[in-house]
Write a protein that holds these residues in place. Structure first.
Motif, mmCIF file in Angstrom:
data_model
loop_
_atom_site.group_PDB
_atom_site.id
_atom_site.type_symbol
_atom_site.label_atom_id
_atom_site.label_comp_id
_atom_site.label_asym_id
_atom_site.label_seq_id
_atom_site.Cartn_x
_atom_site.Cartn_y
_atom_site.Cartn_z
ATOM 1 N N VAL A 11 0.857 -1.185 0.000
ATOM 2 C CA VAL A 11 0.000 0.000 0.000
ATOM 3 C C VAL A 11 0.894 1.236 0.000
ATOM 4 C CG1 VAL A 11 -1.604 1.349 1.413
ATOM 5 C CG2 VAL A 11 -1.959 -1.114 1.120
ATOM 6 N N THR A 12 0.583 2.195 -0.862
ATOM 7 C CA THR A 12 1.267 3.488 -0.812
ATOM 8 C C THR A 12 0.522 4.383 0.171
ATOM 9 O OG1 THR A 12 2.037 3.306 -3.099
ATOM 10 C CG2 THR A 12 1.967 5.513 -2.141
ATOM 11 N N PHE A 13 1.242 4.902 1.149
ATOM 12 C CA PHE A 13 0.624 5.723 2.193
ATOM 13 C C PHE A 13 1.387 7.032 2.331
ATOM 14 C CE2 PHE A 13 4.037 3.523 4.341
ATOM 15 C CZ PHE A 13 4.509 4.429 5.286
ATOM 16 N N TYR A 14 0.728 8.000 2.956
ATOM 17 C CA TYR A 14 1.454 9.255 3.187
ATOM 18 C C TYR A 14 1.199 9.787 4.577
ATOM 19 C CZ TYR A 14 -1.808 13.343 2.965
ATOM 20 O OH TYR A 14 -2.732 14.329 3.225
ATOM 21 N N VAL A 15 2.191 10.535 5.062
ATOM 22 C CA VAL A 15 2.089 11.278 6.308
ATOM 23 C C VAL A 15 2.692 12.648 6.055
ATOM 24 C CG1 VAL A 15 4.278 10.319 7.176
ATOM 25 C CG2 VAL A 15 2.634 11.325 8.782
ATOM 26 N N GLY A 16 2.036 13.691 6.571
ATOM 27 C CA GLY A 16 2.470 15.047 6.271
ATOM 28 C C GLY A 16 2.987 15.790 7.489
ATOM 29 N N PHE A 17 3.918 16.709 7.230
ATOM 30 C CA PHE A 17 4.499 17.556 8.271
ATOM 31 C C PHE A 17 4.503 18.995 7.768
ATOM 32 C CE2 PHE A 17 6.439 13.361 8.539
ATOM 33 C CZ PHE A 17 6.160 13.017 9.858
ATOM 34 N N ASP A 18 3.902 19.886 8.535
ATOM 35 C CA ASP A 18 3.883 21.290 8.149
ATOM 36 C C ASP A 18 5.091 22.028 8.719
ATOM 37 O OD1 ASP A 18 1.652 21.320 6.585
ATOM 38 O OD2 ASP A 18 0.284 21.994 8.157
ATOM 39 N N PRO A 19 5.759 22.834 7.910
ATOM 40 C CA PRO A 19 6.912 23.600 8.387
ATOM 41 C C PRO A 19 6.478 24.880 9.086
ATOM 42 C CG PRO A 19 6.606 23.965 6.047
ATOM 43 C CD PRO A 19 5.549 22.983 6.464
ATOM 44 N N THR A 20 5.889 24.753 10.266
ATOM 45 C CA THR A 20 5.488 25.917 11.045
ATOM 46 C C THR A 20 6.503 26.245 12.130
ATOM 47 O OG1 THR A 20 4.083 24.443 12.360
ATOM 48 C CG2 THR A 20 3.026 25.684 10.589
ATOM 49 N N ALA A 21 7.657 25.587 12.070
ATOM 50 C CA ALA A 21 8.798 25.855 12.950
ATOM 51 C C ALA A 21 10.028 25.300 12.238
ATOM 52 C CB ALA A 21 8.612 25.172 14.306
ATOM 53 N N PRO A 22 11.229 25.660 12.687
ATOM 54 C CA PRO A 22 12.429 25.188 11.991
ATOM 55 C C PRO A 22 12.790 23.741 12.276
ATOM 56 C CG PRO A 22 13.014 26.787 13.696
ATOM 57 C CD PRO A 22 11.532 26.700 13.676
ATOM 58 N N SER A 23 12.006 23.043 13.100
ATOM 59 C CA SER A 23 12.317 21.658 13.425
ATOM 60 C C SER A 23 11.042 20.900 13.730
ATOM 61 C CB SER A 23 13.254 21.597 14.641
ATOM 62 O OG SER A 23 13.416 20.269 15.103
ATOM 63 N N LEU A 24 11.086 19.595 13.514
ATOM 64 C CA LEU A 24 10.050 18.714 14.045
ATOM 65 C C LEU A 24 10.292 18.514 15.534
ATOM 66 C CD1 LEU A 24 9.894 16.049 11.184
ATOM 67 C CD2 LEU A 24 8.438 18.058 11.513
ATOM 68 N N HIS A 25 9.298 17.948 16.210
ATOM 69 C CA HIS A 25 9.379 17.797 17.660
ATOM 70 C C HIS A 25 8.902 16.398 18.052
ATOM 71 C CE1 HIS A 25 5.013 18.347 17.629
ATOM 72 N NE2 HIS A 25 5.221 19.372 16.817
ATOM 73 N N LEU B 72 -2.189 13.024 -4.204
ATOM 74 C CA LEU B 72 -1.286 11.887 -4.028
ATOM 75 C C LEU B 72 -1.937 10.587 -4.498
ATOM 76 C CD1 LEU B 72 0.313 12.850 -0.597
ATOM 77 C CD2 LEU B 72 1.321 13.036 -2.873
ATOM 78 N N TYR B 73 -3.249 10.508 -4.385
ATOM 79 C CA TYR B 73 -3.958 9.351 -4.959
ATOM 80 C C TYR B 73 -3.785 9.342 -6.473
ATOM 81 C CZ TYR B 73 -7.828 6.559 -6.728
ATOM 82 O OH TYR B 73 -8.578 5.651 -7.427
ATOM 83 N N ARG B 74 -3.953 10.504 -7.093
ATOM 84 C CA ARG B 74 -3.861 10.584 -8.551
ATOM 85 C C ARG B 74 -2.432 10.384 -9.053
ATOM 86 N NH1 ARG B 74 -7.719 15.962 -9.328
ATOM 87 N NH2 ARG B 74 -9.705 14.855 -9.609
ATOM 88 N N ARG B 75 -1.474 10.969 -8.355
ATOM 89 C CA ARG B 75 -0.092 10.958 -8.841
ATOM 90 C C ARG B 75 0.648 9.670 -8.502
ATOM 91 N NH1 ARG B 75 2.513 16.792 -8.739
ATOM 92 N NH2 ARG B 75 0.689 18.076 -9.222
ATOM 93 N N HIS B 76 0.361 9.103 -7.317
ATOM 94 C CA HIS B 76 1.167 7.981 -6.831
ATOM 95 C C HIS B 76 0.346 6.764 -6.410
ATOM 96 C CE1 HIS B 76 4.619 10.679 -6.885
ATOM 97 N NE2 HIS B 76 3.934 11.552 -6.158
#
Length: 426
Positions: free
Chosen positions: A37-51, A186-190
């Protein structure tokens, strides 16, 4: 190590205490078993680092990939310009140049957690690629028409903000449309048919599921993970105090290690299941060891070692462990490199001294907050309870020779076995 699809990843996530919600678990289980299965998870750049709150998603993506599935790691160049609605109020919008810099930083940060090689190689994607070329009219006609305002208003964060004095802007209100469009693209492209995310994102995640069903007439899947909360019940995030960042510049590896080492007994087993690769058998044996010798805190030590290694690497973890031991007299402080020692001492109460100023131990103990006064510091020295660089200090009036400064700058003070402080000559 990657395994073939059908290896029971849903059961694995459930045992680890990660799984919070899914759309149709039987259908999702069947799809994952049939995989890949192709899956995705997203991260928004609302700070200079993940936490720390993002680490659950990265580890979950790794587990899904190890089970044979294909990750799409989305860094939100467009959604990061808007910001997910918060319960507490409107976000301050960051300049596009700032967000673009954070996109690059976060893209580099996620790369070590999944593999970009092999038959189920991960792929990095940026939603600015499909939102930037789209006009406002196209957005409203082609995407916006599929969303119903009543359902959008029912989202928890939106509802809370609507009922607040501040209200909510159209910008943040539209965020769920953007995230839904991401899933469609992402469904359409991948061929992506699964989105994962934290349980606080469930409303946004299901917006994409609904959009694909309306536009393409197919059913896709969603899975959310449990939020990792602090002892006071608040989540690990960017807007609450005490944020633990994945960037070593924002939370030093030493502080990161100490955070996990200090985990409460009631939470440590869950943390081990969520964040490490330890098996049920390994954790059962560890539980027996911890029950037999709770004072050794073996579970916390293993947790700190594993998670610090996951985020910062084995070499950095070894340095941090050496520093942690040396600060409490179980190693040679002089062997620690300046960066590791400086990061460790930055976490301690510190007396700041100008170059050339006499280094009188009773006064330094007081200035660092180890004792309430210089006279109390003198008493600690006379009674044999004061240490400088792990050596008992016996003369209350003699200054510490500058030759004893570690890296020409620091002293480590200790009263008794556990009370530590630093001296910084700069």
């Amino acid at each position: 190590m990657t395994t073939a699809p059908g290896s029971g990843i849903i059961d694995e996530l459930r045992w680890r205490g990660v799984l919070a919600q899914s759309t149709d678990e039987d259908a999702l289980r069947a799809a994952l078993d049939a995989g890949p299965v192709t899956f995705y998870v997203g991260f928004d750049p609302t700070a200079p680092s993940l936490h720390m709150g993002n680490l659950v998603q990265l580890v979950t993506a790794r587990r899904l990939q190890d089970a044979g599935h294909i990750p799409l790691i989305l860094v939100g160049g467009s959604t990061g310009l808007v910001g997910d609605p918060r319960m507490s109020g409107e976000r301050v919008l960051n300049d596009p140049e700032v967000v673009a810099g954070w996109v690059a930083r976060i893209a580099d940060q996620v790369k070590p957690f999944v593999s970009f090689e092999g038959p189920n190689a991960a792929r990095l994607v940026n939603n600015l690629d499909w939102t930037a070329p789209m006009s406002a009219i196209e957005f409203l006609r082609d995407v916006g028409k599929h969303f119903r305002v009543g359902r959008m208003l029912a989202k928890e964060a939106v509802s809370a903000r609507m009922n607040s004095e501040e209200g909510i802007s159209f910008t943040e209100f539209s965020y769920q449309i953007l995230q839904g469009m991401d899933y469609l693209e992402l469904y359409r492209r991948h061929g992506c048919t699964l989105q994962t995310g934290g349980s606080d994102q469930w409303g946004n995640i299901t917006s994409g599921v609904d959009l694909i069903h309306r536009v393409e007439g197919v059913s896709v899947h969603a899975l959310s993970t449990q939020l990792i909360t602090k002892p006071d019940g608040t989540k690990f995030g960017k807007t609450e105090s005490g944020t633990v960042w994945l960037s070593p510049e924002m939370t030093s590896p030493y502080a990161f290690y100490q955070f996990w080492l200090a985990a409460e007994d009631a939470a440590v087993d869950w943390y081990l299941r969520v964040f490490t690769q330890r098996t049920q058998e390994e954790l059962a044996a560890l539980a027996e060891e911890t029950a037999a010798r709770p004072q050794a805190r073996a579970a916390q030590r293993l947790l700190a070692q594993d998670v610090t290694t996951l985020v910062h690497g084995a070499t950095t973890t070894a340095r941090v462990e050496a520093a942690s031991a040396a600060l409490f007299g179980q190693g040679d402080l002089a062997t620690l490199d300046a960066e590791t020692l400086g990061s460790a001492l930055a976490e301690l109460p510190t007396a700041r001294v100008s170059p050339g100023e006499p280094l009188i131990v009773p006064r330094l103990l007081a200035e660092a907050g180890v004792v309430p006064s210089a006279s109390s510091g003198r008493r600690a020295v006379v009674e044999g309870g004061a240490y400088v660089n792990n050596e008992r200090w016996a003369d209350a009036d003699a200054p510490v020779p500058v030759e004893q400064l570690l890296h020409g700058r620091w002293l480590v003070l200790r009263r008794g076995k556990r009370t530590l402080a630093a001296v910084d000559v700069a």
